[in-house]
Design an enzyme around this catalytic site. Structure first.
Site, short mmCIF file in Angstrom:
data_model
loop_
_atom_site.label_atom_id
_atom_site.label_comp_id
_atom_site.label_asym_id
_atom_site.label_seq_id
_atom_site.Cartn_x
_atom_site.Cartn_y
_atom_site.Cartn_z
N LYS A 268 0.84 -1.21 0.00
CA LYS A 268 0.00 0.00 0.00
C LYS A 268 0.87 1.25 0.00
O LYS A 268 0.52 2.25 -0.63
CB LYS A 268 -0.95 0.01 1.21
CG LYS A 268 -2.09 -0.97 1.08
CD LYS A 268 -3.20 -0.65 2.06
CE LYS A 268 -4.36 -1.62 1.93
NZ LYS A 268 -5.44 -1.34 2.87
N LYS B 163 -4.54 -11.15 -6.28
CA LYS B 163 -5.87 -11.34 -5.68
C LYS B 163 -6.87 -10.27 -6.16
O LYS B 163 -6.48 -9.14 -6.48
CB LYS B 163 -5.79 -11.38 -4.16
CG LYS B 163 -5.67 -10.02 -3.50
CD LYS B 163 -6.09 -10.08 -2.03
CE LYS B 163 -6.18 -8.67 -1.49
NZ LYS B 163 -7.37 -8.34 -0.75
N LYS C 99 -10.32 -4.44 -4.04
CA LYS C 99 -11.15 -3.23 -4.18
C LYS C 99 -10.37 -2.11 -4.83
O LYS C 99 -10.93 -1.24 -5.47
CB LYS C 99 -11.55 -2.74 -2.79
CG LYS C 99 -12.63 -3.51 -2.14
CD LYS C 99 -12.79 -2.97 -0.73
CE LYS C 99 -13.94 -3.65 -0.04
NZ LYS C 99 -13.92 -3.38 1.41
P1 ATP Z 1 -9.21 -5.27 -1.03
O1 ATP Z 1 -7.94 -6.03 -1.14
O2 ATP Z 1 -10.29 -5.84 -1.85
O3 ATP Z 1 -8.99 -3.81 -1.24
P2 ATP Z 1 -9.02 -5.53 1.71
O4 ATP Z 1 -8.57 -6.91 2.01
O5 ATP Z 1 -7.94 -4.53 1.70
O6 ATP Z 1 -9.82 -5.48 0.39
P3 ATP Z 1 -11.44 -5.42 3.37
O7 ATP Z 1 -12.51 -4.96 2.50
O8 ATP Z 1 -11.46 -4.86 4.73
O9 ATP Z 1 -10.03 -5.01 2.81
O10 ATP Z 1 -11.47 -6.99 3.44
C1 ATP Z 1 -12.55 -7.68 4.00
C2 ATP Z 1 -12.27 -9.15 4.02
O11 ATP Z 1 -12.21 -9.68 2.69
C3 ATP Z 1 -10.94 -9.53 4.69
O12 ATP Z 1 -11.18 -10.60 5.58
C4 ATP Z 1 -10.06 -9.98 3.54
O13 ATP Z 1 -9.14 -10.97 3.94
C5 ATP Z 1 -11.09 -10.55 2.57
N1 ATP Z 1 -10.63 -10.52 1.17
C6 ATP Z 1 -10.20 -9.42 0.48
N2 ATP Z 1 -9.88 -9.75 -0.79
C7 ATP Z 1 -10.11 -11.09 -0.91
C8 ATP Z 1 -9.98 -12.03 -2.00
N3 ATP Z 1 -9.55 -11.65 -3.19
N4 ATP Z 1 -10.32 -13.31 -1.78
C9 ATP Z 1 -10.76 -13.72 -0.56
N5 ATP Z 1 -10.90 -12.90 0.50
C10 ATP Z 1 -10.59 -11.58 0.35
#
Ligand code: ATP
Ligand code: LTN
Length: 326
Positions: free
Chosen positions: A113, A193, A196
């Site tokens: 990040k 992965k 968002k």
């Molecule tokens: P992103 O990577 O999509 O920006 P994030 O992980 O930074 O999202 P959150 O939205 O807070 O942030 O994540 C919510 C939940 O979703 C967390 O438990 C995270 O581990 C899970 N998660 C995020 N991306 C994935 C993915 N591609 N596959 C499975 N689980 C995910």
């Protein structure tokens, strides 16, 4: 027997995608049957990257609405915005005082990040606030996707360090990471992965996308130049990712999918995947449409009130342990 406590959080930035849903949210909903669940929209984590204050409150409401529509039940679970419970940040400061900077320097999500959005102290100490979220309520288990493993390890370390220094206070929380679906991959680059924050919106499917968008996204998903529907993450990551989604959305096993669609063309297979995704997400979209912002805002206020009472009881014990009582 007393029920065990579950805690998890989701950031109200960008829209909730099928990775969030399959990796975490589905588990959140299911765990409500057996556990004392606490779910939090972690707005203070979200502000560690630049965002627009004018739309942020609406982003929070939208995130809360998606979670409720997907099955988080504010009548059964404690559900609120992190920033409305100041005990989170107080505990984060206390835990920060026993966190080595060397350990924070090793956090891979911080490095990723910081490379993209620029580094700041909030982003650097993000994992400490996450540890505080979890330990504040003495959570026993934390349902998350695979990408949060390292943060959970830090949380466990901090709990042990605190207990050692100040006396037994925190249980050591266990991650709950699904066997499949813990890491749904990008539709445009199946080696990274689904996220968002990916600039390319074709890389993800949102839980609230309509049927046409879902069909379009899956149709344009990157596969490979070969043929055959086979689970092979090395040589066929795109196809494997779609198979994983089909399995999770339809309940079919990988063996059943290979038996039924092994010889299908990619086009036909993608249509099958798209229909399964559409069918599973439709009720969430419908429920979302029926929720009103004002009603959700009220639920969140009430949640914060309950959370503050509960958190304060726990924090008094922490203050006493650390020597911060009068
Ligand atoms: P992103 O990577 O999509 O920006 P994030 O992980 O930074 O999202 P959150 O939205 O807070 O942030 O994540 C919510 C939940 O979703 C967390 O438990 C995270 O581990 C899970 N998660 C995020 N991306 C994935 C993915 N591609 N596959 C499975 N689980 C995910
Ligand atoms: N860092 C998590 C969100 C999060 C969280 C938590 C998850 C913040 N606090 C506590 C579980 C428990 C993420 O998904 N990016």
């Amino acid at each position: 027997m007393e029920r065990k406590t579950v805690f998890s959080g989701l950031q109200p930035t960008g829209n909730v995608h099928v990775g969030n849903y399959l990796g975490a949210l589905r588990n959140w909903v299911a765990l409500q049957e057996e556990y004392d669940c606490i779910y939090c929209v972690v707005d203070l984590h979200a502000i560690t990257v630049p965002l627009d204050p004018a739309s942020f409150n609406q982003d929070r409401i939208d995130a809360a609405k998606v979670l409720i529509a997907a099955g988080v039940d504010p009548e059964r679970s404690l559900f609120y915005y992190q920033s409305q419970v100041p005990q989170h940040t107080e505990l984060a400061w206390i835990l920060g005082s026993i966190t080595g900077t060397g350990q924070l320097n090793r956090m891979t999500q911080f490095k990723d990040k910081a490379d993209r959005a620029g580094s700041n102290l909030g982003l650097y100490s993000y994992p400490v606030l996450m540890a505080a979220d979890i330990l504040l309520y003495r959570a026993d288990a934390v349902p998350v996707g695979d990408d949060q493993k390292q943060h959970l390890e830090l949380t466990r370390d901090l709990a042990e360090r605190f207990n050692h220094r100040y006396g037994e206070e925190f249980p050591i929380p266990e991650p709950i990471i699904p066997e499949t679906g813990a890491r749904i991959m990008s539709l445009q680059d199946p080696t990274s992965k689904m996220s968002k924050s990916d600039e390319n919106e074709e890389s993800r499917i949102l839980v609230l996308d309509d049927a046409d968008v879902i069909r379009k996204r899956i149709k344009r998903a990157v596969t490979d130049s070969g043929s055959g529907i086979r689970l092979d993450w090395e040589t066929k990551p795109g196809v494997s990712n779609l198979m994983e989604m089909l399995s999770l959305f339809s309940g079919m096993s990988m063996a059943e999918i290979e038996a039924e669609y092994g010889d299908s063309g990619y086009g036909t297979f993608k249509e099958v995947v798209a229909e399964a995704v559409i069918e599973d997400l439709a009720p969430i979209r419908r429920a979302y449409g029926e929720l009103e912002d004002g009603e959700v805002a009220r639920l969140m206020q009430r949640g914060a009130l309950d959370a503050r009472t509960r958190a304060e009881g726990f924090q008094q014990r922490v203050r006493r342990r650390v020597g911060l009582t009068g």
